[in-house]
Design a protein around this motif. Structure first.
Motif, mmCIF file in Angstrom:
data_model
loop_
_atom_site.group_PDB
_atom_site.id
_atom_site.type_symbol
_atom_site.label_atom_id
_atom_site.label_comp_id
_atom_site.label_asym_id
_atom_site.label_seq_id
_atom_site.Cartn_x
_atom_site.Cartn_y
_atom_site.Cartn_z
ATOM 1 N N ILE A 30 -4.027 -32.986 16.976
ATOM 2 C CA ILE A 30 -4.792 -31.962 17.679
ATOM 3 C C ILE A 30 -5.417 -32.484 18.973
ATOM 4 O O ILE A 30 -6.067 -31.736 19.690
ATOM 5 C CB ILE A 30 -5.884 -31.363 16.766
ATOM 6 N N TYR A 90 -7.622 -26.004 19.222
ATOM 7 C CA TYR A 90 -8.529 -26.637 18.264
ATOM 8 C C TYR A 90 -9.922 -26.914 18.831
ATOM 9 O O TYR A 90 -10.759 -27.507 18.157
ATOM 10 C CB TYR A 90 -7.909 -27.927 17.721
ATOM 11 N N ASN A 92 -14.630 -26.943 17.626
ATOM 12 C CA ASN A 92 -14.899 -27.449 16.278
ATOM 13 C C ASN A 92 -15.601 -28.806 16.281
ATOM 14 O O ASN A 92 -15.705 -29.446 15.248
ATOM 15 C CB ASN A 92 -13.589 -27.548 15.487
ATOM 16 N N TYR A 94 -14.504 -31.550 17.365
ATOM 17 C CA TYR A 94 -13.604 -32.647 17.008
ATOM 18 C C TYR A 94 -13.745 -33.848 17.949
ATOM 19 O O TYR A 94 -13.606 -34.985 17.516
ATOM 20 C CB TYR A 94 -12.148 -32.182 16.977
#
Length: 155
Positions: free
Chosen positions: A52, A79, A82, A84
């Motif tokens: 991702i 993505y 989030n 990340y």
């Protein structure tokens, strides 16, 4: 006294709760170009082969890491949102600490609000917004300024 030769450490896979870091490349330093050694990871959803994004850790400090950062990351559009990037940075803490690094520079363009939020989420401090030197690769690629954040990490 001769400086110790850099050695990559065995951090080829770093397991997280939501994401894992999987080594893609270990790049040795290049004194002529001013590059420090770097670990380059794929960011995968935990327990999957689905990549991702990417994250790099550059080990060592010089003018290039001040403007380009010790950490560079990118999350695929699908993505984003989030956290990340922040989670991947947190997973890299143990690698940085193993190399004796307790202060990491993370940079981004002033208009990159998502990256600025990532730095804030990590607890990094905005040191300054700087004009890039005209000799830098980033300047030659059309970038003009960088936000310089300092992230202090502890074991």
């Amino acid at each position: 006294m001769k400086k110790a030769r850099f050695k990559f450490l065995p951090f080829d896979f770093i397991k997280g709760k939501e994401i894992d870091l999987i080594i893609e490349q270990k790049i040795p330093g290049n004194k002529v170009k001013g590059f420090v050694p770097a670990y380059c990871y794929a960011i995968n959803l935990s327990g999957t082969n689905l990549t991702i994004g990417t994250i790099d850790l550059r080990v060592g400090s010089n003018t290039l890491t001040y403007y380009g950062g010790h950490i560079g990351y990118g999350i695929d559009k699908k993505y984003r949102g989030n956290q990340y990037a922040a989670k991947a940075c947190k997973l890299l803490e143990k690698v940085a600490l193993a190399h004796g690094m307790t202060e990491l520079i993370i940079t981004c363009n002033p208009e990159n609000i998502a990256s600025r939020k990532t730095c804030t989420r990590l607890g990094a401090e905005l040191i300054e917004i700087v004009d890039l030197p005209i000799y830098s690769d980033m300047y030659l690629e059309g970038e003009r300024q960088k936000c310089i954040y300092k992230w202090r990490i502890f074991s």
